[in-house]
Design an enzyme around this catalytic site. Structure first.
Site, PDB file in Angstrom:
ATOM      1  N   GLN A   1      71.777  36.005  32.841  1.00 39.15           N
ATOM      2  CA  GLN A   1      72.814  34.984  32.954  1.00 39.15           C
ATOM      3  C   GLN A   1      72.843  34.435  34.390  1.00 39.15           C
ATOM      4  OE1 GLN A   1      73.182  38.021  31.613  1.00 39.15           O
ATOM      5  NE2 GLN A   1      74.706  38.055  29.962  1.00 39.15           N
TER       6      GLN A   1
ATOM      7  N   GLN B   1      68.793  31.100  31.440  1.00 42.72           N
ATOM      8  CA  GLN B   1      69.855  31.567  30.536  1.00 42.72           C
ATOM      9  C   GLN B   1      71.215  31.118  31.065  1.00 42.72           C
ATOM     10  OE1 GLN B   1      69.678  35.733  29.562  1.00 42.72           O
ATOM     11  NE2 GLN B   1      71.668  35.749  28.554  1.00 42.72           N
ATOM     12  N   ASP B   2      72.033  30.567  30.156  1.00 40.38           N
ATOM     13  CA  ASP B   2      73.412  30.152  30.491  1.00 40.38           C
ATOM     14  C   ASP B   2      73.444  29.070  31.573  1.00 40.38           C
ATOM     15  OD1 ASP B   2      74.092  32.087  28.693  1.00 40.38           O
ATOM     16  OD2 ASP B   2      75.231  33.335  30.066  1.00 40.38           O
TER      17      ASP B   2
ATOM     18  N   ASP C   1      70.864  30.421  25.097  1.00 40.31           N
ATOM     19  CA  ASP C   1      72.263  29.974  25.104  1.00 40.31           C
ATOM     20  C   ASP C   1      72.541  29.056  26.293  1.00 40.31           C
ATOM     21  OD1 ASP C   1      72.525  31.776  22.974  1.00 40.31           O
ATOM     22  OD2 ASP C   1      73.295  33.368  24.255  1.00 40.31           O
TER      23      ASP C   1
ATOM     24  N   ARG D   1      73.398  29.499  17.896  1.00 40.55           N
ATOM     25  CA  ARG D   1      73.865  30.724  17.254  1.00 40.55           C
ATOM     26  C   ARG D   1      75.368  30.856  17.526  1.00 40.55           C
ATOM     27  NH1 ARG D   1      72.132  36.164  20.625  1.00 40.55           N
ATOM     28  NH2 ARG D   1      72.355  35.363  22.754  1.00 40.55           N
TER      29      ARG D   1
END
Length: 571
Positions: free
Chosen positions: A364, A386-387, A408, A476
């Site tokens: 993250q 990520q993120d 994500d 998701r």
């Protein structure tokens, strides 16, 4: 900080208490009159019962709804909103006090716990401000105004849920779960349940009026057009002066006279972006314009809530770059990894790149975190892995942007509309898969979700050769009512045929999630093999619910222009 919070909260409790007291007096007066004539008593009781029944009919926790609303001796829907807001406020104050207590008890033992608890206190302070805005509006309005502005109320209450959930998200290691459990069972669960109830009550007011045979003859909201400027379409719900500023932004000093200029070479008033933002004058009215000249600015920035209406513009996302590399792998909480964070309302950025260079190994690692209401980004790049983009809360609009990442990489609890942008999927670590969207809608009446409209979803050059073997999904469901909508996008062949995957084996979050598509093209756009629990293809009328006006209540962002809104969806 805590003294200020408690003082603000207590003052709000007093205000709400006065209003509730007035309601109680009115009810008792009515009751006295009713006792004089038995014929009036039963109808009043019946009307009260009908109101509570109607408001609680769609609530997830009907017992909680009845427990909170039954003591309100009124048939006016406004009074029920008053009550549930006050009760929610009380629960947030208890949660703040609990987080303060746990900080004293455990903050010195573990840095991760201290960071999580400090973040909780900041988030709960933001929740208090949202509830204050809700309470002030409700107290000054009536049932008709509450219905007309229910989108605003749900926007504020949705943000409270975002902060409550974000507080829990911060305890993300095994050693922190005990503290998380204490905070959750001691107070945060109650905050979530009561805020969800407040959303249910606001959503159910029109149902109450129907059952009580009341007709307010409400007029539909005004509509706004998307206007064209010399750098592309922008929403005309931005004020005329803002549109002129944006049209000039990017032309340097010749196009626009900023309040502050940032330049690494010393040719401006400031050498860092943070110093320019901190030059924001106390009590400033109108837009505060900051021009950031070309350069790479390695710094970490937060625009706090006391600095609204900032326009930050640069020389383009390949020239003006704000960069950092904080990441979870090296012990920083996700919320704190952001290179650039804006908590203030009405923030606008144009022609700037926000990036986090931690790479896939950093896990993250947020490039941009946006929390302030009515935030807009034009011609910007948001780069990470990520993120990447933490769309944390409230209404947000992105146009002509480039957003890149792996897992994500567009996530959060906000109401997000991304138009005419490039969504670039990068190469993850070995044994990882890519997911574009992870939305955090946690309650059925939250007005939140992530919408991609007229964007292109494609693989970065480094992924291109392996795009068919590295699994990539559109979304998701991070939370139970996760919502992601894809309208008229060009979707590349890197997207897996099923399109979506459950969150995790223990918490799939597939029962109530809403993943929908309309009018997409490209080799990855076929919905024939989409996950069976996804909504799949929707009608045009359903897709229109996720356009700027209907999804973001765009016409309420700034003063009305009087121009009707035109939905920009093809036949």
């Amino acid at each position: 900080m805590s003294n200020k919070i408690i003082a603000s909260a207590v003052s709000l409790i007093l205000v709400v208490g006065v209003v509730v007291g007035v309601v109680a007096v009115v009810s008792r007066d009515n009751g006295t009159k009713a006792e004089a004539t038995d014929n009036n008593a039963a109808p009043q009781l019946s009307t009260h019962n009908k109101a509570v029944t109607a408001l609680c009919s769609d609530a997830d926790d009907k017992k909680l709804c009845n427990d909170v609303l039954t003591p309100v001796e009124s048939s006016d829907p406004k009074d029920y909103v008053d009550k549930v807001v006050k009760t929610t406020l009380d629960s947030v104050i208890k949660a703040f006090n609990m987080s303060d207590k746990l900080t004293i008890e455990h903050g010195s033992k573990n840095n991760g716990i201290k960071m999580a608890l400090d973040d909780c206190k900041d988030l709960l302070q933001s929740a208090l401000h949202e509830l204050e805005a809700t309470g002030v509006f409700v107290q000054g309005g009536n049932a008709e105004e509450i219905i007309k502005r229910s989108a605003d109320l749900k926007n504020w209450l949705g943000a409270v849920i975002a902060y409550q959930q974000s507080c829990l998200d911060g305890f993300d290691t095994d050693g922190e779960k005990k503290i998380q459990s204490q905070l959750q069972t001691g107070s945060l669960d109650n905050v979530g349940k009561l805020t969800a109830l407040a959303l249910d009550v606001v959503s159910g007011i029109s149902n109450v009026l129907s059952q009580l045979n009341l007709n307010l003859n409400l007029k539909p909201a005004d509509r706004r057009l998307l206007s064209e400027t010399d750098f592309g379409a922008i929403p005309s719900w931005l004020s005329a002066s803002d549109r002129k500023l944006l049209a000039k932004a990017g032309a340097g000093q010749n196009g626009l006279l900023p309040h502050a200029i940032v330049a690494k070479d010393g040719s401006g008033q400031f050498k860092t972006v943070l110093d320019a933002i901190n030059s924001y004058p106390k009590g400033h009215k109108g837009r505060y314009v900051i021009y950031v000249k070309a350069g790479v600015y390695n710094e970490y920035i937060t625009v706090d809530k006391k600095k609204p209406n900032i326009l930050l513009y640069g020389d383009g996302p390949t020239k003006t770059i704000i960069t950092g590399r904080k990441n979870f792998y090296e012990g920083v909480k996700t919320m704190r990894t952001a290179t650039f964070a804006t908590v203030a309302p009405d923030f606008i950025a144009k022609g700037i790149a926000f990036e986090n260079t931690a790479g896939a190994i950093g896990h993250q690692a947020v490039a941009l975190r946006v929390q302030g209401d009515r935030s807009a980004f034009f011609d910007c790049a948001i780069r990470g892995y990520q993120d990447t983009l933490y769309a944390h809360a409230h209404r947000q609009f992105y146009r002509n942007c480039e957003i890149s990442g792996t897992i994500d990489f567009i996530f959060g609890y906000a109401s997000v509309l991304i138009q005419n942008s490039k969504i670039i999927v990068r190469k993850p670590n070995k044994n990882q898969q890519n997911i574009v969207v992870a939305d955090g809608t946690d309650q059925k009446n939250m007005p939140t979700g992530i919408v991609l409209h007229n964007c292109e979803i494609l693989a970065e050059n480094t992924l291109q050769a392996e795009r068919l073997t590295v699994r990539t999904f559109l979304a998701r469901p991070w939370k139970p009512y996760s919502r992601a909508v894809f309208i008229e996008n060009k979707i590349g062949d890197l997207i897996q045929p099923e399109g979506y995957i459950p969150w995790a084996p223990a918490s799939p979050n597939t029962q109530y999630s809403y993943f929908a598509e309309y009018g997409n093209t490209g080799l990855g756009a076929s919905t024939l093999k989409r996950a069976k629990w996804a909504k799949g293809q929707i009608s045009k009328s359903e897709a229109l619910k996720f356009t700027a006006e209907q999804f973001l209540t765009a016409s309420e962002w700034l003063p009305a222009t009087g121009i009707p809104f035109e939905n920009n969806i093809k036949a």
